[in-house]
Enzyme design. Structure first.
Site, PDB file in Angstrom:
ATOM      1  N   GLU A   1       1.945   1.492  17.474  1.00  0.00           N
ATOM      2  CA  GLU A   1       0.937   0.839  16.632  1.00  0.00           C
ATOM      3  C   GLU A   1      -0.204   0.347  17.508  1.00  0.00           C
ATOM      4  O   GLU A   1       0.010  -0.328  18.501  1.00  0.00           O
ATOM      5  CB  GLU A   1       1.562  -0.356  15.887  1.00  0.00           C
TER       6      GLU A   1
ATOM      7  N   GLU B   1       7.866  -5.864  15.834  1.00  0.00           N
ATOM      8  CA  GLU B   1       7.274  -6.814  16.776  1.00  0.00           C
ATOM      9  C   GLU B   1       8.038  -8.135  16.805  1.00  0.00           C
ATOM     10  O   GLU B   1       7.717  -9.058  16.063  1.00  0.00           O
ATOM     11  CB  GLU B   1       5.804  -7.093  16.404  1.00  0.00           C
TER      12      GLU B   1
ATOM     13  N   TYR C   1       0.834  -1.220   0.000  1.00  0.00           N
ATOM     14  CA  TYR C   1       0.000   0.000   0.000  1.00  0.00           C
ATOM     15  C   TYR C   1       0.859   1.257   0.000  1.00  0.00           C
ATOM     16  O   TYR C   1       0.517   2.265   0.619  1.00  0.00           O
ATOM     17  CB  TYR C   1      -0.959  -0.022   1.206  1.00  0.00           C
TER      18      TYR C   1
ATOM     19  N   LYS D   1      -7.235  -1.348   2.396  1.00  0.00           N
ATOM     20  CA  LYS D   1      -7.471  -2.787   2.381  1.00  0.00           C
ATOM     21  C   LYS D   1      -8.837  -3.102   2.993  1.00  0.00           C
ATOM     22  O   LYS D   1      -9.290  -2.408   3.899  1.00  0.00           O
ATOM     23  CB  LYS D   1      -6.369  -3.494   3.186  1.00  0.00           C
TER      24      LYS D   1
HETATM   25  C1  IDC Z   1      -1.367  -7.045   9.316  1.00  0.00           C
HETATM   26  C2  IDC Z   1      -2.183  -6.423   8.228  1.00  0.00           C
HETATM   27  C3  IDC Z   1      -2.705  -7.488   7.312  1.00  0.00           C
HETATM   28  C4  IDC Z   1      -1.541  -8.304   6.834  1.00  0.00           C
HETATM   29  C5  IDC Z   1      -0.759  -8.868   7.997  1.00  0.00           C
HETATM   30  C6  IDC Z   1       0.461  -9.675   7.593  1.00  0.00           C
HETATM   31  O1  IDC Z   1      -3.230  -5.676   8.804  1.00  0.00           O
HETATM   32  O2  IDC Z   1      -3.404  -6.894   6.240  1.00  0.00           O
HETATM   33  O3  IDC Z   1      -2.032  -9.369   6.048  1.00  0.00           O
HETATM   34  O4  IDC Z   1      -0.330  -7.808   8.803  1.00  0.00           O
HETATM   35  O5  IDC Z   1       1.413  -8.860   7.007  1.00  0.00           O
HETATM   36  C7  IDC Z   1       0.557  -6.232  13.862  1.00  0.00           C
HETATM   37  C8  IDC Z   1       1.593  -5.966  12.845  1.00  0.00           C
HETATM   38  C9  IDC Z   1       0.966  -5.546  11.538  1.00  0.00           C
HETATM   39  C10 IDC Z   1      -0.311  -6.315  11.304  1.00  0.00           C
HETATM   40  C11 IDC Z   1      -1.303  -5.894  12.362  1.00  0.00           C
HETATM   41  C12 IDC Z   1      -2.708  -6.457  12.189  1.00  0.00           C
HETATM   42  O6  IDC Z   1       2.558  -5.043  13.266  1.00  0.00           O
HETATM   43  O7  IDC Z   1       1.889  -5.777  10.522  1.00  0.00           O
HETATM   44  O8  IDC Z   1      -0.809  -5.996  10.058  1.00  0.00           O
HETATM   45  N1  IDC Z   1      -0.766  -6.266  13.640  1.00  0.00           N
HETATM   46  O9  IDC Z   1      -2.690  -7.853  12.209  1.00  0.00           O
HETATM   47  N2  IDC Z   1       0.762  -6.532  15.121  1.00  0.00           N
HETATM   48  C13 IDC Z   1      -0.405  -6.793  15.707  1.00  0.00           C
HETATM   49  C14 IDC Z   1      -1.405  -6.614  14.781  1.00  0.00           C
END
Ligand code: IDC
Length: 521
Positions: free
Chosen positions: A443, A355, A256, A482
């Site tokens: 985040e 993370e 994105y 998305k």
């Molecule tokens: C998620 C995105 C999702 C993607 C996934 C894998 O929202 O569209 O398919 O990652 O790449 C995090 C992460 C962040 C995650 C988000 C939500 O830092 O990359 O994005 N999330 O799952 N940590 C907890 C939640």
């Protein structure tokens, strides 16, 4: 025989509900803010307590209790109903009178004994007692910090209630439309509405809700604040005053990246954000597999944020690669280059491992990684703020608190998703803060931790209030279109023009409405 028991209970209940007016309730403390209101309304026969002589001022008021009091205040006669409930007659009459719609409290009765939401309560109150009052959208919606959480069908009565003083939120206070309200708060609303109906000015002294202490002020931009510095557990500006950063995180630049462009960054700044997080995935087709293109994209976003007077977080977004040590050499090269490029720029914060997760420990993986990257960054950027993650997707801040990384201007990230994480994690934050650990929520999402589900407005509100009270900065996941609830933009939104409310998802509207608060009431 069997039928007698409910009848007996019913008779007792009726007796209790008809408790003599004017009696003092055992739990309405003298000197409490609601004492006078409760006494006056009880004298007028409008309020009744519980069978044991108590009033339960702090209990959430149920839908049936609220409608019953409204009916008494408006002298609405009960009508016949098929539903077997003590207030079924009043509820049916109120439904017929148009105080609420069928779907809001279905006559099947299941919701009658649940706490009523504040938005529905105000609608019923206004329809019952002040149907002529009108609100002014421009002036009143600006007073309601969480206006975007209000369902559209409640705009009119809630704005009218603010306009005529029945609801008395402070400037830019939150209304919490989907929360419950206590029986004492409900009394105060009824009391003010009755006063208003009789043409008297509503008294000013009853607070709508317990005021929370103002503790934080929005930071403003980089030109106003200069270099950031970490003092104790807090983030401060160049002159040492506390500042708070609030803004958006991009989604993965490889997917994105179009929303990490100049116009999208500008749009985000125009919504009041003073920080922008550039989530540069390392795995999943990100930086490690196309360093040239993704690196360029990341710098483009950082430069756009600088252009817009924002702080900007350059995030080494490890995720599927759970151990930051697995690509420490690439990270060292990247951060050495980035810190050199932005050495003299006060805007940039470095988030060195999004993370860590999986089979990693603080002492064996994350801390040694952090020490290496911190020293690489410090060679070029002596004072840029560095954000450090922790195991379990940046939730194990207690491990960092017990054994922090050496250095200045370091903060630790805490990530949460409102549909998944709650009080336990907040309590952990409080313990870490009291251990002296500076925290930054780089985040968080209004969804579940998988990025979808919800939107969890009430939980998000609770979280943001918690962060506000502690002056903790945040970025929301994520600025993209998305088809997942955590996304702020509706599918197909153009990154090349300004956005309107129509372009924002439910989550986007909520989050953008939280950014530009000057002072938290
Ligand atoms: C998620 C995105 C999702 C993607 C996934 C894998 O929202 O569209 O398919 O990652 O790449 C995090 C992460 C962040 C995650 C988000 C939500 O830092 O990359 O994005 N999330 O799952 N940590 C907890 C939640």
């Amino acid at each position: 025989m069997k039928r007698r028991i409910p009848l007996l209970v019913f008779a007792l209940l009726c007796g209790a509900l008809l408790t003599l007016p004017g009696r003092a309730f055992s739990d309405v403390a003298g000197g409490s803010w609601y004492e006078g209101v409760v006494a006056r309304m009880t004298e007028q026969g409008l309020l009744r307590g519980y069978p044991n002589g108590s009033f339960g001022p702090e209990d959430p008021i149920t839908a049936s209790q609220f409608v019953a009091v409204a009916a008494r205040c408006a002298c609405l006669e009960p009508v016949e109903s098929q539903t077997d409930h003590w207030a079924a007659g009043e509820l049916a009459a109120a439904l017929k009178a148009g105080w609420y719609d069928w779907d809001e409290l279905p006559p099947t009765g299941e919701s009658y004994d649940s706490p009523i939401s504040r938005q529905l309560a105000v609608k019923i109150l206004m329809r019952a007692l002040l149907p002529e009052e009108r609100g002014d959208y421009t002036t009143q919606s600006a007073r309601i910090r969480d206006f975007s959480c209000l369902e559209g069908r409640y705009y009119e009565p809630v704005l009218a209630a603010y306009q005529c003083g029945v609801v008395q939120g402070g400037d830019a206070g939150a209304f919490h439309p989907r929360d419950s309200l206590s029986r004492a708060e409900a009394c105060a609303l009824f009391f003010r509405a009755l006063e208003r109906r009789e043409g008297r000015e509503p008294p000013a002294e009853q607070p709508e809700e317990q005021p929370s202490q103002p503790t934080v002020v929005r930071a403003g931009g980089v030109s106003e604040n200069g270099w950031l510095q970490v003092k104790g557990t807090g983030l401060c500006n160049e002159t040492g005053e506390p500042v708070v950063l609030r803004g958006m995180s991009t989604h993965g630049l490889q997917w994105y990246g179009q929303y990490a462009n100049a116009r999208s960054v500008q749009n985000t700044a125009e919504y009041g954000a003073n920080v922008f997080r550039v989530a540069m995935y390392t795995g999943e087709g990100g930086y490690l597999s196309q360093s040239e293109a993704i690196g360029r994209k990341a710098y483009e976003a950082v430069d756009a944020a600088i252009e817009n007077d924002m702080y900007v977080i350059l995030d080494w977004h490890i995720l599927s690669d759970g151990d930051p040590m697995s690509h420490v050499l690439e990270a060292e090269t990247f951060f050495a280059q980035a810190a050199e490029r932005y050495a003299d720029v006060p805007n940039v914060l470095y988030e060195i491992c999004n993370e860590p997760n999986g089979n990693v420990t603080w002492s064996g993986n994350v801390k040694p990684y952090a020490q290496r990257i911190v020293s690489v960054i410090r060679e070029k950027s002596p004072k840029g703020v560095i954000l450090i993650g922790s195991p379990t997707w940046s939730q194990d801040i207690h491990l960092a608190a017990a054994d922090p990384v050496e250095g200045e201007n370091l903060m630790y990230t805490l990530h949460f998703y409102a549909g998944t994480h709650g009080k336990d994690l907040r309590d952990r934050m409080d313990r870490a803060l009291s251990d002296g650990l500076p925290l930054f929520v780089s985040e968080w999402g209004t969804s579940r931790a998988d990025g979808s589900g919800g939107v969890f407005f009430e939980e998000s509100e609770r979280w943001l209030e918690f962060l506000d009270q502690r002056g903790i900065s945040w970025c929301n996941w994520s600025l993209c279109d998305k088809n997942e609830t955590s996304a702020a933009l509706k599918p197909g939104t153009s990154p090349e023009r300004g956005w309107t409310e129509e372009d924002l998802t439910e989550s986007g509207r909520f989050v953008f409405s939280q950014m530009s608060i000057e002072a938290i009431p």
